[in-house]
Design an enzyme around this catalytic site. Sequence first.
Site, PDB file in Angstrom:
ATOM      1  N   HIS A   1      28.168 -12.819 -16.380  1.00 60.39           N
ATOM      2  CA  HIS A   1      26.766 -13.228 -16.312  1.00 60.39           C
ATOM      3  C   HIS A   1      25.864 -12.145 -16.901  1.00 60.39           C
ATOM      4  O   HIS A   1      25.885 -11.006 -16.416  1.00 60.39           O
ATOM      5  CB  HIS A   1      26.360 -13.527 -14.864  1.00 60.39           C
ATOM      6  CG  HIS A   1      27.108 -14.672 -14.278  1.00 60.39           C
ATOM      7  ND1 HIS A   1      28.246 -14.499 -13.522  1.00 60.39           N
ATOM      8  CD2 HIS A   1      26.896 -16.005 -14.369  1.00 60.39           C
ATOM      9  CE1 HIS A   1      28.699 -15.692 -13.150  1.00 60.39           C
ATOM     10  NE2 HIS A   1      27.901 -16.618 -13.657  1.00 60.39           N
TER      11      HIS A   1
ATOM     12  N   SER B   1      26.383 -21.575 -15.880  1.00 64.28           N
ATOM     13  CA  SER B   1      25.393 -20.711 -15.225  1.00 64.28           C
ATOM     14  C   SER B   1      24.653 -19.806 -16.196  1.00 64.28           C
ATOM     15  O   SER B   1      23.522 -19.394 -15.923  1.00 64.28           O
ATOM     16  CB  SER B   1      26.071 -19.857 -14.147  1.00 64.28           C
ATOM     17  OG  SER B   1      27.116 -19.076 -14.713  1.00 64.28           O
TER      18      SER B   1
ATOM     19  N   ASP C   1      28.880  -8.381 -14.038  1.00 66.10           N
ATOM     20  CA  ASP C   1      30.198  -8.816 -13.563  1.00 66.10           C
ATOM     21  C   ASP C   1      31.131  -9.163 -14.713  1.00 66.10           C
ATOM     22  O   ASP C   1      32.206  -9.726 -14.501  1.00 66.10           O
ATOM     23  CB  ASP C   1      30.071 -10.006 -12.605  1.00 66.10           C
ATOM     24  CG  ASP C   1      29.513 -11.262 -13.270  1.00 66.10           C
ATOM     25  OD1 ASP C   1      29.120 -11.185 -14.457  1.00 66.10           O
ATOM     26  OD2 ASP C   1      29.465 -12.321 -12.603  1.00 66.10           O
TER      27      ASP C   1
END
Length: 215
Positions: free
Chosen positions: A189, A15, A186
């Site tokens: 990310h 991601s 977080d």
Amino acid sequence: MHLNETDTLLFIGDSITDAGRDRTDSASLGSGYVHEIARTLRARTGTGAGPAVVNKGISGNRVYDLESRWTTDVIDLRPTVVTVKIGINDTWRRYDRGLISPVDEFEACLNRLLAETARTLSARLVVITPFLLPVTPDQEGWYEDLSPRTDAVLRAARGNAAHVVRADLALRRAAEEREAAELAPDGVHPSPLGHRLIADAWLAAADSLTPDPPR
């Protein structure tokens, strides 16, 4: 690593590389470090042109997911520079789902991917280290798994003559002056600033290397 407009730069990972790209649009780069690198390289040309940039990040991927799509998403596209950013999900899944990715198996898999790419494409290889900026007490414990995994990434890179981008060190240094959550809300990310720091680290690594011989 000298880059020119005939190069195709392919970025693959999880991601952090994906960064919200539109997977139905092959030109979509997402909003993260890949986009920032492409934007900077275009600006440097002064004409808006630059090397072709391809983003093949997919959110949630571990190294084994990369292996399952490596032929179609890397080899078949014939890039001249391949950048791999993987590892944090191999650690994270241990703690949120109990899904173990043994470090030796992780390293062997990454080594296979890098070796195959060098052998098949003669592509220049770049490996970005995984990183973590703990924002909760439990994340501090993740280093038990992540630290040896980072060492494995470095060994695989060295064994395949890949250029290394130490995103872990760049973000750690930045976290000495800023709150970790400002760089990665977080802990995993990156924020826009975090992505820019990764892009800058990639560009600095590329700029510091001697030009490649004529091909």
